[in-house]
Design a protein around this motif. Structure first.
Motif, mmCIF file in Angstrom:
data_model
loop_
_atom_site.group_PDB
_atom_site.id
_atom_site.type_symbol
_atom_site.label_atom_id
_atom_site.label_comp_id
_atom_site.label_asym_id
_atom_site.label_seq_id
_atom_site.Cartn_x
_atom_site.Cartn_y
_atom_site.Cartn_z
ATOM 1 N N GLU A 64 39.223 -1.194 -2.177
ATOM 2 C CA GLU A 64 38.864 -1.575 -0.800
ATOM 3 C C GLU A 64 38.405 -0.377 -0.149
ATOM 4 O OE1 GLU A 64 40.618 -3.730 3.259
ATOM 5 O OE2 GLU A 64 41.946 -3.817 1.310
ATOM 6 N N ASP A 65 39.065 0.908 -0.277
ATOM 7 C CA ASP A 65 38.618 1.801 0.631
ATOM 8 C C ASP A 65 37.074 2.438 -0.018
ATOM 9 O OD1 ASP A 65 40.707 2.226 2.315
ATOM 10 O OD2 ASP A 65 41.972 2.982 0.578
ATOM 11 N N ILE A 66 37.004 2.100 -1.446
ATOM 12 C CA ILE A 66 35.749 2.576 -1.896
ATOM 13 C C ILE A 66 34.574 1.800 -1.524
ATOM 14 C CG2 ILE A 66 34.409 2.975 -4.014
ATOM 15 C CD1 ILE A 66 36.781 3.721 -5.682
ATOM 16 N N GLU A 67 34.839 0.425 -1.213
ATOM 17 C CA GLU A 67 34.092 -0.413 -0.767
ATOM 18 C C GLU A 67 33.627 -0.232 0.556
ATOM 19 O OE1 GLU A 67 36.103 -3.869 -1.552
ATOM 20 O OE2 GLU A 67 34.999 -4.442 -3.105
ATOM 21 N N GLN A 68 34.446 0.141 1.277
ATOM 22 C CA GLN A 68 34.375 0.695 2.923
ATOM 23 C C GLN A 68 33.029 1.729 2.783
ATOM 24 O OE1 GLN A 68 35.073 -0.598 5.914
ATOM 25 N NE2 GLN A 68 35.880 -2.349 4.422
ATOM 26 N N LEU A 69 33.458 2.709 1.900
ATOM 27 C CA LEU A 69 32.463 3.755 1.838
ATOM 28 C C LEU A 69 30.993 3.404 1.344
ATOM 29 C CD1 LEU A 69 31.974 7.080 1.674
ATOM 30 C CD2 LEU A 69 32.527 7.099 -0.617
ATOM 31 N N TYR A 70 31.007 2.399 0.381
ATOM 32 C CA TYR A 70 29.876 1.958 -0.033
ATOM 33 C C TYR A 70 29.090 1.093 1.242
ATOM 34 C CZ TYR A 70 26.301 -0.524 -2.912
ATOM 35 O OH TYR A 70 25.242 -1.393 -3.449
#
Length: 353
Positions: A259-265
């Motif tokens: 979920e955190d990586i998706e936020q960065l994306y």
């Protein structure tokens, strides 16, 4: 002048000539015509032109072999990409000059799920002839045909290469196109084009071709094309593509979860790519990987898209993905929606040598 020299010196001089020059000089007089039939001359021509050795014997003539097989088929030597198999196995065909024969074989992925394992050679077939020009095609010790393979050039530069014996297809029937050796890496550019083995979960390993944009200024528009495929995304389909010019600028907290990586994306921070620059990279615990990651740092991360589909290629679409560059010969792709990461290893040298 040449005719006045001893025969040994004449052969020494003729041995420096290529096949076209030998054929021309053979038409000048009877003596030179006979001299150019010497198998030692043609053994040297084959060695120089094809980087292989032919052994002269009572039943094998390098001159006849060159005329019957090597000359008509030399344009086929190299690596070919198959188009007659949509998924799994045998995506590449290698046609090469070996000792006293032309060898045709398929280059397959390893049977394991480990990208460190070597490419697998299968379906090895040899094409040769005796000193009378009688053709013999073998798989191992078994003779499967005694006629030359058939060649038909199709649209888009594709080749139909097959063997017919008694009006029936025998042993090999391929539709393929040439695969050019990738260009070397450009200085200050992250990675070179090439052929890679990649992990695809339950589908096992697949072969992909990494292609870079024509103008090597950024990684944007680089893409991976499947050479082998699976029932979801078949061969010749784009498996991922890069959509940004600049690298992502991650922080350690961006890797706490998918979920955190998706936020960065979706809310990206950018940084210019720098040769020699590195980022700490620790994939989140809830991300699926086929094997443990051996890299602790990466050289750059770019936003991209990866193709997914239902079985049979139904409902294909691109989902958010991140391209992670670890090493000159390794990269990864995070399939964010799937919560998985595929790893890729360069196998260009294994294929083209």
């Amino acid at each position: 002048m040449l005719l006045s020299l001893p025969a040994e010196l004449q052969l020494t001089i003729l041995s420096k000539l290529d096949e076209k020059s030998l054929c021309r000089i053979a038409r000048t007089c009877t003596l030179l015509h006979e001299l150019t039939k010497d198998d030692s001359l043609w053994s040297k021509v084959i060695s120089r032109q094809f980087n292989t050795t032919c052994k002269i014997s009572t039943n094998f003539s390098p001159r006849v072999f060159y005329k019957t097989i090597l000359h008509p088929f030399k344009k086929l030597l190299g690596i070919w990409k198959r188009h007659d198999i949509q998924f799994y196995g045998g995506g590449l065909v290698k046609i090469s000059a070996k000792e006293n024969c032309i060898e045709v074989c398929c280059l397959d992925v390893p049977l394991t799920h480990d990208i460190e394992d070597s490419m697998r050679v299968s379906g090895r077939l040899s094409i040769t002839c005796d000193n009378s020009g009688n053709v013999r095609i073998q798989i191992g010790e078994e003779i499967v045909a005694e006629t030359l393979p058939k060649i038909e050039w199709l649209e888009n530069g594709r080749l139909h290469f097959y063997i017919k014996e008694n009006d029936k297809l025998a042993s090999i029937d391929l539709i393929c196109s040439p695969l050019k050796e990738p260009k070397p890496r450009i200085e200050n550019f992250p990675i070179a084009e090439g052929i890679f083995l990649g992990t695809y979960g339950g589908h096992g390993l697949e072969i992909i071709q990494l292609t870079l944009p024509d103008e090597l200024t950024t990684m944007k528009d680089s893409y991976g094309l499947k050479i082998t495929g699976d029932p979801n995304v078949a061969c010749e389909k784009v498996t991922f593509r890069i959509i940004d010019e600049d690298c992502l600028d991650p922080e350690p907290a961006d890797f706490d979860s998918i979920e955190d990586i998706e936020q960065l994306y979706h809310n990206p921070r950018y940084i210019k790519y720098s040769e020699g620059g590195t980022f700490d990279f620790d994939p989140p615990g809830d991300m699926y990987m086929d094997s443990p990651l051996k890299f602790k740092q990466c050289k750059g991360m770019w936003r991209g898209e990866a193709q997914v589909a239902w079985h049979g290629g139904v409902n294909p679409r691109f989902i958010p993905a991140i391209f992670v560059h670890f090493h000159e010969d390794y990269f990864g792709v995070l399939f964010l929606e799937l919560g998985s990461m595929s790893m890729y290893r360069r196998v260009t040298k294994e294929i083209f040598t």
